[in-house]
Design a protein around this motif. Structure first.
Motif, short mmCIF file in Angstrom:
data_model
loop_
_atom_site.label_atom_id
_atom_site.label_comp_id
_atom_site.label_asym_id
_atom_site.label_seq_id
_atom_site.Cartn_x
_atom_site.Cartn_y
_atom_site.Cartn_z
N MET A 297 -7.00 -1.52 -1.64
CA MET A 297 -6.58 -2.74 -0.93
C MET A 297 -7.77 -3.64 -0.66
SD MET A 297 -3.75 -1.29 1.80
CE MET A 297 -3.43 -2.93 2.47
N GLY B 20 0.81 -1.21 0.00
CA GLY B 20 0.00 0.00 0.00
C GLY B 20 0.84 1.26 0.00
N ALA C 266 -1.48 -1.52 -4.46
CA ALA C 266 -2.34 -1.60 -3.27
C ALA C 266 -3.20 -2.86 -3.31
CB ALA C 266 -3.21 -0.36 -3.18
N GLY D 251 -5.01 0.73 4.79
CA GLY D 251 -4.65 1.67 3.73
C GLY D 251 -4.24 3.01 4.29
#
Length: 400
Positions: free
Chosen positions: A138, A117, A299, A323
């Motif tokens: 994510m 991320g 991500a 995240g």
């Protein structure tokens, strides 16, 4: 007289920053000596080390090195307090909690999604686009990774599905932020809400109350035959998930790309001076689109690690704010891959320690579970690590 002059000259050549980092090291060492395997049962040596670290930090602050200096002061205070708590704890409890090889292995597991991320955030923000939507990307990768693995029977195809889904949702963010010149923060928050809604709906519609099956293919663990048998090192890294190794490789690859290749220089130039970059023939719009889509792919891989690498299942909102912690790692790391890795490892270590602390204290374990989020607030507020972001980050670009 000459000796006094020489002493004064040598004092001026001492770097306050180096002294501050020495203070940080002393603070860490103060706590370490009270933990296994050293296990000093008197706090006196640890307190001496903590006081030395405190003095080093105070001296550095007085010489203008405020950021690392205050970090040394904090490390000394925390190290001294931790050492006192350790010396008053039972040896058995300490040995149950502080198993360094297990802590390192768990730290790497918890840090892996944060690393992916954070790398995505670096790529996007180096091009000048703020990507608050890392959390949603994510989460999208986590769901579509396991969904794809379930439908195809292959974790690799599941990972490809996750990357494709991350690219699509990142493209939505790019359209609003770059082409439509919407507020990038608002667009990123909208992406997070969109991902939460879409993944939750498809998950409930497809899997219902039963949840994901138990036999979904997972990314394999990699065993290093020679290293596996080397005591501490083997227990720590001798057997790790393939995606963890890919995360570490990606850190090195992105560092080389950003700072050792012409393409990386162009990306950084667009994030700093897009108007000047356009005048020398660089396409700001295209580069930013590619950077945002790449950030979504990275991500999404981090999210896919959670579902098909770490847990082998999916539940709604399973990223649980990772995240945002990854974005804090970007700030901690001064928009550099190596710094972001260090920050992710710090967050991962606090999570790993919290995982083992219930054997010692339930309340302390709860406190450490909140630590990554507290550190995130500190990073976003800018109290620690006042790093300079790319000059044009967050600024919409319009061709003249």
């Amino acid at each position: 007289m000459s000796a006094a002059v020489a002493t004064a000259e040598s004092a001026r050549t001492v770097s306050p920053r180096h002294v501050a980092w020495a203070g940080v090291a002393l603070g860490v060492l103060a706590w370490f000596v009270a933990l296994p395997p050293i296990l000093l049962r008197t706090p006196a040596p640890a307190l001496v080390l903590a006081l030395a670290g405190l003095a080093a930090g105070g001296w550095a602050v007085s010489r203008g090195e405020r950021r690392v200096g205050w970090g040394a002061v904090a490390a000394a205070v925390v190290g001294g307090a931790g050492a006192i708590a350790a010396t008053r704890s039972g040896v058995g409890h300490l040995e149950d909690v502080v198993v360094w090889s297990a802590l390192v292995a768990a730290m790497l597991r918890f840090a892996t999604p944060l690393v992916f991320g954070a790398l995505g955030g670096i790529v996007s923000e180096r091009s000048g686009v703020v990507n608050i939507g890392i959390e949603g990307m994510m989460l999208t990768g986590a769901f579509f990774g396991i969904f794809g693995a379930d439908l195809t029977g292959s974790w690799l195809l599941g990972l490809v599905c996750a990357m494709a889904a991350g690219a699509v949702i990142a493209l939505v963010h790019a359209v609003f932020s770059i082409t439509l010149r919407a507020d990038q923060i608002v667009s990123g928050v909208a992406i997070n809400l969109l991902a939460l809604g879409v993944t939750g709906y498809v998950f409930v519609e497809h899997y219902g109350a039963e949840g994901t099956p138990d036999d979904i293919p997972r990314a394999p663990d990699i065993t290093l035959p020679l290293i596996r048998d080397i005591g501490f090192v083997g227990d720590a890294i001798g057997r790790m998930n393939l995606l963890t190794w890919l995360a570490l490789i990606a850190v090195a690859a992105l560092a080389v790309f950003l700072f050792r290749t012409p393409q990386g220089l162009r990306l950084r130039a667009i994030g700093e001076q897009p108007r000047a970059a356009e005048t020398v023939g660089l396409s700001v719009i295209r580069t930013r689109y590619l950077a945002v889509v790449a950030s979504g792919v990275l991500a999404a891989v981090g999210g896919a690690y959670l579902s098909i690498g770490f847990l082998g299942s999916f539940n709604q909102n399973m990223t649980a704010g990772r995240g945002y912690i990854a974005l804090a790692a970007v700030i901690f790391g001064a928009w550099r891959p190596g710094g972001a890795l260090a920050a992710a490892l710090l967050f991962g270590f606090s999570s790993a320690l919290a995982q083992r602390l219930p054997a010692f204290s339930e309340s302390t374990a709860t406190l450490f579970q909140a630590l990554p989020y507290v550190l995130t607030l500190i990073a976003v507020a800018g109290v620690i690590g006042r790093s300079r972001p790319p000059a044009a980050v967050g600024q919409p670009y319009t061709r003249e």
